[in-house]
Design an enzyme around this catalytic site. Structure first.
Site: not given
Length: 988
Positions: A419, A496
């Protein structure tokens, strides 16, 4: 750094000065001086509060306190009050103004000093000072000589001490700043903690570095070994098992008949590097080859399916400082729960963890120490990932990642970070890694829209429908046709998914079915491994222990209990979510087919055949064992399926159960267990199981007596039951005092109800509809010659929508008059335009008590919900009310037992018998739903002297909406006309 500003290193973008080039972490027989232990410590409030001349050897630090190294200074004093600042948790936001590379002037700074002795004969002229992990930026002096400074908190830093180290007394001084320019690159969804949190040592240095290349050719069974060595003297290689002795490390050495390394059989060959200077370096060599073949992730020529978890480093008392025993506990728990892969989110772990992955067998995505998520709220403006001024810092982090961990066979993928948006610095990091190590793949989810510089198409938290489209290669195209063609040729991975926050996650079985259906899908990693709760005491006269989360330390900005989203509770107790995941990702699928009397065994392993397993069968009649034995299953190769007929002893046990005709369900359970000890579990450890119902219960209902309801002064009698004449509530059954049951649609919202990654949280609609404050208004209580009818309406103030409910009470006939069963038929009819699903639909009641024994027949032994029930097996289970509570860090709905056929709740006042017709969901608590919903921590829950029973027709699904999709359509509990039945009885 300049003479005008001696602290410029804190905010400059440089990764550090004075550090040696990164190299592999390895053991050696050269001497090492361990510097872990008590150091002198002072915490300064910022740059204006620093201690002058504290690095001087003669500085008097006797008034300073002692602080353990390694440790995180905010964790000192816990579980009481922290002594040095306090932990702070944010998921995305930086806890300081976003003004890169500047950080606040009020920058807590730890000043450390350590005296140590260098023994005579220690090779000080060729020694290094090694820091395994320091958060966030630090500068170091030895004997008053400044060695350098560094950033990259989860990365190793080494300094040359040959000019400063001396025999006898030495003084090491380190200044550690909580915030630095490096903090902008370390926004990794975890507690912000500071200090020297990994080990420190002074080590003699001989061999500079080496890189083991150990490839495996699955077509020939040959291994190819070469070792690149950087050393001041000649070095030889020996691997006795392979017939290599005092050989040139560079080789290449081609060896026949190699046993490859994999997660299932982590074969390591013991070797050694020996330098002419006499240094010995032990090696553990694993031969394996990772490749993409026709869009499929493979290792050693076979497809890899990742049954993984994301793992932060965490301990509730020491934060990110872990012992090797704690790391071993993690690895063993993973292996014992059928997990085969770890993503080291979002930084390289303690190097010892990777040693354990090599030894016990886990595929590893080793991730860089990089996340800049805090720039997203500002539209990624000024994000370092595409700023040339940060290029050196990015490349430094990539280089230190690869160089330290390059000799681990468990590491099959380098991950650039997490991220951090997109940009040229990430592409440059990928290019550097590819030049340095082309034997592994490169991962980075943040560039999923193009995948221009990565080898895996990585996504997070997508729904099963989109995942299936990806599996078919039907994802939406990229903007660039070349990128699109490249991406469609890549394996896909869920870096994820299955966000394990609070009660849940739901829907894991659906994901796994899609993953197993499409070869392109290489599996994924549950977010995440462990709840990051911090052990605390309430501080009251009679203190209670609890686990703190974001906001509990007075943080200015925080993200609450979003830090508690793991498959393990903070004390490393497996959550129901981990038990569910173990079942969902079983590497062996067993199918029991009572109709054909056959058992199918499908081996989903990467390369291991089923010969390491023992198969066993058990038959239970109404929960009572009536037969068991071994099951001979031919050795089944990886990827193959074997079908076996029921053995004669199993057939005989089933025939006897049928002949017995007990009137109960008869179930066959087949299990696969370890036949012998493994490094991670003992013989008998269960790997997989399956059940089949071989005898169903009788379908005919019990006959009903025409028992009239008789009106008395203030109550109505119906057989053994007493009802309040005005409310129609059941107040007594036999000798048992009761209150209820009445319609109930509310549950204490779970995290997946309260939070949402996509759209509005489900709980917002529930609150808006007033479902948490529904009023139960009785409209009529009508006794008649065959029973009692109570009509009511459930509605919220201000709402024109409601639920009309009819309760019909009758008495079931039994051979013994004092054991008559009371039957409740409930019909619920929505009134008005219901646009929201219901949290639950059932009836609630209570009886006196603070605890009770509970026995039930149905799935168990743990909690289960409609979209999280794979791990619950049908049988007779026993527990207590206390033990049935799941102690989530933030209290919420928990502990449901799904599809219970019958149950008994035994208190000192008697036993309440409950029977579903045919099934009911059962929850029993020592506190009310209202108390559960109001509690912020477990110690807020106080037993109120009543046992609260919830007998539900259905629950709304769990999903994982806190950071992912909500429940799939079949698991949404719509408000529609519904009828359900439950029966009650008593015994003593």
């Amino acid at each position: 750094m300049t003479d005008l500003d001696p602290h410029a290193y804190v905010e400059d973008r440089s990764p550090g000065t004075g550090r040696l080039r990164p190299r592999a972490a390895f053991a050696t027989d050269l001497p090492t001086i361990a510097l872990d232990g008590d150091w002198r410590f002072r915490l300064a409030s910022g740059l204006d509060d620093l201690t002058a001349d504290f690095a001087a050897p003669e500085f008097d630090d006797s008034a300073w306190e002692l602080l353990a190294v390694p440790s995180c200074w905010q964790m000192t004093g816990l579980p009481g009050e922290p002594r040095h600042g306090a932990p702070a948790y944010t998921n995305i936001l930086y806890p300081f103004p976003v003004d890169p590379p500047r950080v606040p002037r009020e920058n807590p700074t730890g000043e450390y000093r350590r005296e140590f002795d260098v023994p005579d004969g220690f090779p000080a002229s060729a020694a290094v000072l090694r820091f395994e992990g320091v958060d966030s930026a630090f500068v170091v002096w030895l004997n008053g000589i400044r060695l350098g400074d560094g950033k990259g908190s989860r990365l190793t830093s080494e300094f040359d001490v040959s000019a400063a180290l001396r025999p006898g007394r030495n003084v090491l001084a380190v200044r550690v700043h909580q915030w630095s320019s490096g903090s902008y690159l370390e926004d990794q969804d975890m507690w912000w903690l500071s200090g020297i949190f990994r080990s420190v040592s002074v080590a003699a240095r001989g061999v500079e570095d080496f890189f083991v290349h150990a490839a495996y050719d699955h077509t020939t069974g040959q291994g190819t070994l070469s070792v690149d060595v950087a050393a001041p003297t000649r070095v030889s290689l020996s691997v006795p098992e392979l017939g290599i002795s005092a050989a040139d490390p560079a080789g290449p050495h081609v060896i026949d008949g190699i046993e490859p390394w994999s997660d299932e059989q982590p074969r390591l060959y013991a070797g050694e590097l020996l330098s002419e200077a006499g240094e010995r370096i032990p090696l553990r060599i694993g031969f394996r080859t990772v490749a993409v073949v026709d869009g499929v992730l493979t290792a050693n020529g076979r497809p890899v399916s990742l049954r993984g978890v994301n793992r932060h480093e965490w301990h509730p008392l020491t934060g990110r400082t872990l012992t090797e025993d704690t790391m071993l506990t993690d690895v063993l728990l993973m292996k014992q729960h059928n997990i085969n892969a770890v993503r080291t989110s979002h930084y390289p772990p303690d190097r010892r963890f990777l040693d354990l992955c090599d030894e016990h067998g886990l595929w590893v995505f080793c991730e860089g120490d990089l996340e800049t998520h805090g720039f997203e709220p500002g539209g990624w403006r000024r994000n370092p990932s595409d700023d040339p001024a940060w290029r050196e810092a990015y490349l430094d982090r990539a280089e230190r990642l690869v160089e330290r961990d390059k000799n681990h066979p468990s590491v099959i993928v380098w991950s650039l970070g997490n991220e951090a948006g997109t940009g040229a610095n990430l592409a440059a990091s990928a290019a550097w890694i590819r030049r340095r190590d082309d034997s592994r793949l490169i991962h980075y989810e943040g560039d999923w829209a193009s995948c221009a510089y990565v080898d895996l198409y990585s996504r997070m938290y997508i729904g099963v429908a989109e995942l299936a489209a990806v599996g078919r290669g039907q994802e939406a195209p990229t903007a660039d046709p070349a990128d699109d063609a490249h991406r469609r040729a890549l394996p896909a991975v869920l870096c994820e998914y299955g966000h394990a926050m609070g009660t849940g996650p739901g829907g894991l079985s659906e994901y796994q079915q899609v993953i197993e259906a499409h070869p392109r899908l290489a599996g994924g990693f549950i977010w995440e491994w462990i709840d990051h709760g911090i052990a605390r005491l309430t501080g009251q006269e009679e203190p209670h222990s609890f686990y703190a989360y974001g906001g509990d330390f007075g943080e200015e900005v925080h993200d609450g209990n979003f830090v508690a989203d793991g498959l393990l509770f903070p004390d490393r107790t497996p959550s129901p979510g981990l038990v569910e995941y173990k079942k969902v990702v079983e590497p062996v699928r067993i199918r029991v087919d009572p109709a054909t009397r056959r058992i199918d065994v499908h081996n989903l392993h990467h390369s291991r055949d089923s010969g390491y397993l023992d198969f066993r069968w058990t038959v239970e009649d109404g929960g009572d064992p009536v037969g068991s034995g071994g099951l001979t299953v031919p050795v089944t190769p990886a990827g193959a399926t074997t079908t076996v007929a029921w053995p004669a002893d199993l057939t005989a046990a089933l025939d006897a159960a049928r002949k017995n005709d007990s009137g109960h369900e008869v179930w066959l359970t087949v299990t696969a267990v370890l036949a012998a000890d493994e490094t991670w579990a003992g013989a008998g450890h269960e790997i997989a199981w399956s059940q089949g119902q071989v005898v169903a219960p009788p379908a005919s209902p019990a006959p009903f007596a025409l028992v009239p309801a008789i009106v008395h002064d203030g109550f109505i009698a119906l057989g053994p039951a007493r009802f309040d004449a005005r409310s129609g509530a059941l107040t007594r059954l036999g000798d048992l005092e009761l209150d209820g049951p009445r319609l109930d649609v509310w549950r204490a919202p779970i995290d997946n109800d309260l939070l949402s990654a996509f759209g509005e949280p489900q709980a917002d609609a529930w609150f808006a509809a007033g479902l948490h404050r529904m009023r139960h208004d009785v409209l009529g209580v009508e006794p008649d010659a065959s029973g009692l009818t109570v009509t009511a309406r459930l509605a919220a103030a201000g709402s024109s929508c409601g639920l009309d409910v009819v309760y019909r009470w009758t008495v079931c006939e039994t051979p013994h008059a004092d054991q008559a069963r009371l039957r409740l038929d409930t019909v619920v009819t929505p009134d008005g335009p219901w646009s929201v699903p219901l949290p639950r639909l059932g009836v609630a009641m209570s009886l006196p008590g603070t605890d009770a024994d509970v026995e039930w027949f149905g799935p168990g032994p743990g909690e289960a919900y409609r979209d999280s029930r794979a791990a619950a097996r049908v049988g007779r289970h026993r527990s207590t009310v206390s033990a049935m509570q799941v102690t989530q860090i933030r209290p919420q709905e928990n502990g449901n037992r799904h599809h219970v056929r019958r149950a008994a709740v035994t208190t000192p006042g008697g036993t309440l018998l409950i029977t579903g017709a045919p099934v009911i969901d059962l929850t029993v608590r020592p506190w009310s739903t209202e108390a559960l919903a109001a509690a912020a921590h477990q110690h807020d829950l106080v037993r109120d002297g009543r046992l609260h029973l919830h007998l539900d027709h259905a629950h709304h699904g769990l999903g994982s909406a806190a950071c992912g999709p909500g429940p799939s359509a079949p698991d949404v509990l719509a408000a529609v006309t519904t009828a359900f039945t439950v029966e009650f009885g008593t015994s003593r």
